[in-house]
Design a protein around this motif. Structure first.
Motif, PDB file in Angstrom:
ATOM      1  N   PRO A  19      45.601  31.957  59.965  1.00  0.00           N
ATOM      2  CA  PRO A  19      46.648  31.652  59.365  1.00  0.00           C
ATOM      3  C   PRO A  19      47.386  32.831  58.462  1.00  0.00           C
ATOM      4  O   PRO A  19      46.750  33.515  57.603  1.00  0.00           O
ATOM      5  N   SER A  20      48.721  33.155  58.559  1.00  0.00           N
ATOM      6  CA  SER A  20      49.388  34.247  58.142  1.00  0.00           C
ATOM      7  C   SER A  20      49.422  34.184  56.373  1.00  0.00           C
ATOM      8  O   SER A  20      49.393  35.143  55.733  1.00  0.00           O
ATOM      9  N   GLU A  21      49.259  32.808  55.954  1.00  0.00           N
ATOM     10  CA  GLU A  21      49.420  32.697  54.653  1.00  0.00           C
ATOM     11  C   GLU A  21      48.206  32.923  53.708  1.00  0.00           C
ATOM     12  O   GLU A  21      48.210  33.136  52.553  1.00  0.00           O
ATOM     13  N   ALA A  22      47.161  33.257  54.539  1.00  0.00           N
ATOM     14  CA  ALA A  22      45.803  33.333  53.866  1.00  0.00           C
ATOM     15  C   ALA A  22      45.448  34.827  53.807  1.00  0.00           C
ATOM     16  O   ALA A  22      45.367  35.471  54.799  1.00  0.00           O
ATOM     17  N   ASP A  23      45.489  35.449  52.681  1.00  0.00           N
ATOM     18  CA  ASP A  23      44.959  36.791  52.608  1.00  0.00           C
ATOM     19  C   ASP A  23      43.492  37.168  52.022  1.00  0.00           C
ATOM     20  O   ASP A  23      43.200  38.043  52.031  1.00  0.00           O
ATOM     21  N   ILE A  24      42.902  36.179  51.778  1.00  0.00           N
ATOM     22  CA  ILE A  24      41.284  36.352  51.464  1.00  0.00           C
ATOM     23  C   ILE A  24      40.666  35.337  52.267  1.00  0.00           C
ATOM     24  O   ILE A  24      40.966  34.388  52.826  1.00  0.00           O
ATOM     25  N   ALA A  25      39.160  35.927  52.394  1.00  0.00           N
ATOM     26  CA  ALA A  25      38.216  35.306  53.357  1.00  0.00           C
ATOM     27  C   ALA A  25      38.058  34.022  53.130  1.00  0.00           C
ATOM     28  O   ALA A  25      38.077  33.114  54.054  1.00  0.00           O
ATOM     29  N   SER A  26      38.043  33.178  51.776  1.00  0.00           N
ATOM     30  CA  SER A  26      37.612  31.792  51.708  1.00  0.00           C
ATOM     31  C   SER A  26      38.904  31.030  52.037  1.00  0.00           C
ATOM     32  O   SER A  26      38.646  29.914  52.641  1.00  0.00           O
ATOM     33  N   HIS A  27      40.336  31.499  51.639  1.00  0.00           N
ATOM     34  CA  HIS A  27      41.223  30.782  52.084  1.00  0.00           C
ATOM     35  C   HIS A  27      41.575  30.583  53.545  1.00  0.00           C
ATOM     36  O   HIS A  27      41.555  29.392  54.095  1.00  0.00           O
ATOM     37  N   LYS A 209      30.357  35.051  19.290  1.00  0.00           N
ATOM     38  CA  LYS A 209      30.131  34.797  20.486  1.00  0.00           C
ATOM     39  C   LYS A 209      30.331  33.417  20.695  1.00  0.00           C
ATOM     40  O   LYS A 209      29.173  32.808  20.846  1.00  0.00           O
ATOM     41  N   VAL A 210      31.476  32.890  20.809  1.00  0.00           N
ATOM     42  CA  VAL A 210      31.868  31.525  20.810  1.00  0.00           C
ATOM     43  C   VAL A 210      32.166  30.899  22.183  1.00  0.00           C
ATOM     44  O   VAL A 210      32.496  29.788  22.473  1.00  0.00           O
ATOM     45  N   THR A 211      32.325  31.867  23.360  1.00  0.00           N
ATOM     46  CA  THR A 211      32.608  31.643  24.560  1.00  0.00           C
ATOM     47  C   THR A 211      32.150  32.306  25.558  1.00  0.00           C
ATOM     48  O   THR A 211      31.825  33.508  25.432  1.00  0.00           O
ATOM     49  N   THR A 212      31.508  31.674  26.713  1.00  0.00           N
ATOM     50  CA  THR A 212      30.981  32.410  28.063  1.00  0.00           C
ATOM     51  C   THR A 212      31.672  32.048  29.199  1.00  0.00           C
ATOM     52  O   THR A 212      31.864  30.802  29.139  1.00  0.00           O
ATOM     53  N   GLU A 213      31.986  33.026  30.060  1.00  0.00           N
ATOM     54  CA  GLU A 213      32.391  32.682  31.396  1.00  0.00           C
ATOM     55  C   GLU A 213      31.484  32.727  32.566  1.00  0.00           C
ATOM     56  O   GLU A 213      30.583  33.730  32.024  1.00  0.00           O
ATOM     57  N   PHE A 214      31.563  32.047  33.151  1.00  0.00           N
ATOM     58  CA  PHE A 214      30.687  32.217  34.250  1.00  0.00           C
ATOM     59  C   PHE A 214      31.447  32.822  35.791  1.00  0.00           C
ATOM     60  O   PHE A 214      32.357  32.065  36.235  1.00  0.00           O
ATOM     61  N   MET A 215      30.952  33.949  36.115  1.00  0.00           N
ATOM     62  CA  MET A 215      31.835  34.828  37.029  1.00  0.00           C
ATOM     63  C   MET A 215      30.911  34.885  38.497  1.00  0.00           C
ATOM     64  O   MET A 215      29.980  35.430  38.393  1.00  0.00           O
ATOM     65  N   ALA A 216      31.736  34.264  39.513  1.00  0.00           N
ATOM     66  CA  ALA A 216      30.988  34.552  40.759  1.00  0.00           C
ATOM     67  C   ALA A 216      31.669  35.892  41.376  1.00  0.00           C
ATOM     68  O   ALA A 216      32.598  36.127  41.220  1.00  0.00           O
ATOM     69  N   LEU A 217      30.779  36.933  41.566  1.00  0.00           N
ATOM     70  CA  LEU A 217      30.998  37.970  41.820  1.00  0.00           C
ATOM     71  C   LEU A 217      31.783  38.037  43.368  1.00  0.00           C
ATOM     72  O   LEU A 217      31.350  37.564  44.260  1.00  0.00           O
ATOM     73  N   ALA A 218      33.094  38.608  43.392  1.00  0.00           N
ATOM     74  CA  ALA A 218      33.843  38.936  44.549  1.00  0.00           C
ATOM     75  C   ALA A 218      34.850  39.905  44.203  1.00  0.00           C
ATOM     76  O   ALA A 218      35.492  39.880  43.245  1.00  0.00           O
ATOM     77  N   GLU A 219      34.981  40.724  45.505  1.00  0.00           N
ATOM     78  CA  GLU A 219      36.094  41.663  45.247  1.00  0.00           C
ATOM     79  C   GLU A 219      37.384  41.151  45.239  1.00  0.00           C
ATOM     80  O   GLU A 219      38.105  41.750  44.696  1.00  0.00           O
ATOM     81  N   SER A 220      37.578  40.184  45.598  1.00  0.00           N
ATOM     82  CA  SER A 220      38.991  39.358  45.503  1.00  0.00           C
ATOM     83  C   SER A 220      39.148  38.677  44.292  1.00  0.00           C
ATOM     84  O   SER A 220      40.130  38.147  43.918  1.00  0.00           O
ATOM     85  N   GLY A 221      38.053  38.526  43.339  1.00  0.00           N
ATOM     86  CA  GLY A 221      38.299  37.988  41.868  1.00  0.00           C
ATOM     87  C   GLY A 221      39.243  38.595  41.208  1.00  0.00           C
ATOM     88  O   GLY A 221      39.665  39.840  41.234  1.00  0.00           O
TER      89      GLY A 221
END
Ligand code: ATP
Ligand code: MG
Length: 587
Positions: A19-27, A209-221
């Motif tokens: 579909p043309s609206e999707a520009d990354i793999a997951s979408h 240090k009161v916050t931590t984020e969990f990041m899934a590694l991905a080029e599109s991130g």
């Protein structure tokens, strides 16, 4: 989740084209596999297969929340404006907050998050320190009118989140639960099969240090992170403390000199004109602090100012917009610290790495001129030295000194120690042991459920579709008869029944379609184990089992096929179990 489905009656409209609206793999893959459909920008329907995968993520999250003693509830989406006014966020949240009025003109918000609602809920009910700690969570739809909804489920305007809130009498009690929650979040990422990093994130003015984020590694991130090649340090570039390489002065102190630099606007142009390295030039940016105070931020020419750090040093500061320079008679292209105090009463704040520099090449606050050999303390004043620049790959790790590497990530979840921010403003108190009323010490913890589905898809998508990990796949196995002959379909039906009887989630591709179409759809949707039943195989008494992830194929006697698939699924499901031991309950 048991299931025995038939493709002929399954509502999974797959698409042949991207579909043309999707520009990354997951979408692309979520749309093409018939798992989601868009109804408006950032607003999606989950079709049956997408909904199944989403439920699996929810189940994992529920198990982990229950294991750390958090209790599930469900709060309303519709939240009265008053509670948002009480916390001062009705205005502060800005246009991202979706607002509406009822027939009586009463104002409401569609919840983007639930701190206000839950604090209002518990404040009358948890009265004593004996009632604490308590941890509550919900899995629910959230609304945020994002400026740029995009990338499908990754940044929606209506999306599904698990949000948890905890209430404590003491900081140490919060810390214990926060640690348990962080461990649970790490297990959630592992169980979803995500490659991820746990990163230090910016905690704004609260510090520590009161916050931590969990990041899934991905080029599109959308997030930029740095992580250490030598230890487990990782941080959002906005939060990472930076160890900028210091470059000892190339020259001995010399008198400051005004140099004509016609038409020179960029650091690269200046460095080549002066024949010096970019890091020997100094870039100055103008900010505006409360009470109309101008601030000049000086950073090495080859580095970028990190606005989050600037705000930490000068609370409330923002960088000036282009059109604001003229009115203040600030020469945008040639800003520099020399004379800044006298002319604009500006504060000068410089990056710590510049302390080593004996003399600077700086803008002369006059078009087409620069100063060289300008020396802090001699030719101009520096009001403060601070860590100002954004971290980047190649910097030294602030924890161990090894090289930092760069990566992009999708923030799938975040844990946060709120302290008394909301309990103070919303006057949510309990009676402590010493008979003194105190505000709750709070934590909040969010998992993007729908974003996690997209993050998994992003990491597991390939040219043919998505090679889902079994934990998230819509179903675990498929039986694919390649023709409509009775001897083929009867074996397929038999295997399908047998697998269902073994509690494997299985689909039978009973459509009247060519083999090529069936194979393409099977790989597109990404059934993890595919049992292919062909005429020749049946004549020889065998079927083929294809492993979607590895592409491996094995021929198995018909009589053993169901047992083999059930064993493969059982093994893969083991990864559904926590890999790290559960902590003792913290509540
Ligand atoms: P971001 O920085 O990506 O906008 P956030 O930090 O504002 O996210 P939180 O308030 O921490 O988001 O919300 C908790 C979780 O909800 C996030 O970690 C993310 O997984 C998810 N989430 C937030 N905004 C969205 C969105 N617009 N669409 C989908 N999921 C979202
Ligand atoms: Mg966040």
């Amino acid at each position: 989740m048991t299931a025995a489905l038939r493709m002929s009656s399954l509502y999974a409209p797959t698409l042949k084209e991207d579909p043309s609206e999707a520009d990354i793999a997951s979408h692309r893959v979520l749309l093409r596999a018939g798992m989601v459909r868009k109804s408006a920008a950032g607003v999606y329907t989950f079709l049956p297969l997408g909904w199944r995968s989403l439920h699996k993520i929810e189940r994992i999250v529920r198990e982990e929340m229950d294991a750390v003693g958090s209790q599930e509830l469900l709060m309303p989406v519709l939240q009265p404006a008053e509670i948002w006014r009480e916390s001062s966020r009705w205005d502060a949240y800005g246009p991202e907050l979706m607002r509406l009025k009822d027939r009586h003109e009463r104002e409401f918000a569609l919840g983007p998050t639930h701190e206000e609602l839950i604090t209002t809920l518990v404040k009358g009910e948890l009265r004593s320190y004996r009632d604490l700690p308590v941890s509550l969570y919900q899995i629910q739809v959230k609304f945020r009118d994002e400026v740029r909804p995009r990338f499908g489920l990754l940044r929606g305007r209506e999306f599904i989140m698990k949000d948890a809130y905890s209430f404590h009498a003491t900081q140490s009690s919060l810390q214990r639960h926060y640690d348990a929650m962080s461990a649970a979040y790490a297990r959630i990422c592992e169980r979803l099969g995500l490659t991820y990093r746990e990163v230090e994130a910016d905690s704004g003015q609260i510090g520590g240090k009161v916050t931590t984020e969990f990041m899934a590694l991905a080029e599109s991130g959308e997030a930029e992170i740095v992580y250490c090649s030598g230890c487990d340090y990782a941080a959002d570039v906005e939060a990472a403390s930076t160890v900028v390489p210091r470059h000892p002065a190339a020259s001995k102190p010399a008198p400051m000199e005004r140099v004509h630099t016609p038409g020179i606007r960029t650091i690269a142009e200046l460095a080549s004109f002066l024949d010096i390295a970019a890091h020997d030039t100094v870039k100055t940016m103008a900010g505006l602090a409360p009470e109309d105070r101008i601030v000049f931020f000086c950073v090495p020419g080859d580095r970028e100012l990190n606005p989050v750090k600037a705000d930490r040093v000068v609370p409330g500061v923002r960088l000036l917009e282009d059109e604001e320079f003229g009115a203040r008679k600030l020469p945008k292209g040639s800003l520099g610290p020399v004379g800044a105090g006298d002319r604009w009463n500006a504060l000068v704040v410089a990056d710590r790495s510049l302390e080593a520099e004996v003399s600077w090449g700086v803008g002369a606050n006059e078009d087409d001129y620069h100063f060289v050999h300008a020396m802090p303390g001699r030719d101009f004043n520096v009001d403060g030295w601070a860590d100002l620049v954004a971290a980047q790959a190649g910097d030294a790790c602030p924890a161990c000194g090894a090289d930092l590497l760069g990566a992009r990530g999708i923030e799938v979840s975040q844990v946060f120690q709120l302290g008394t921010k909301y309990s103070d403003s919303m006057r949510a108190y309990f009676m402590d042991e010493d008979n003194v009323e105190k505000p709750f010490v709070m934590g909040c913890y969010g998992v993007g459920i729908s974003r996690s589905l997209a993050a998994v898809a992003e990491q597991y998508a390939d040219d043919a579709g998505c090679a889902w990990p079994v934990a998230v796949a819509p179903l675990e196995a498929a039986v694919i008869p390649l023709s409509a002959e009775e001897q083929v379909t009867s074996v397929a039906e038999l295997l399908w029944n047998d697998l269902a009887g073994r509690a494997v989630e299985v689909v039978l591709d009973d459509r009247d379609e060519r083999a090529g179409v069936k194979f393409a759809d099977a790989d597109l949707i990404g059934w993890p184990y595919q049992v292919v039943v062909g005429k020749r195989g049946v004549a020889e008494g065998v079927v083929e089992i294809k492993h979607r992830r590895t592409g491996e194929r094995e021929n198995v006697p018909i009589a053993d096929a169901a047992e083999r698939v059930a064993a493969l699924v059982a093994e893969a499901r083991l990864s559904l179990r926590p890999r790290t031991p559960l902590p003792a309950s913290t509540l």
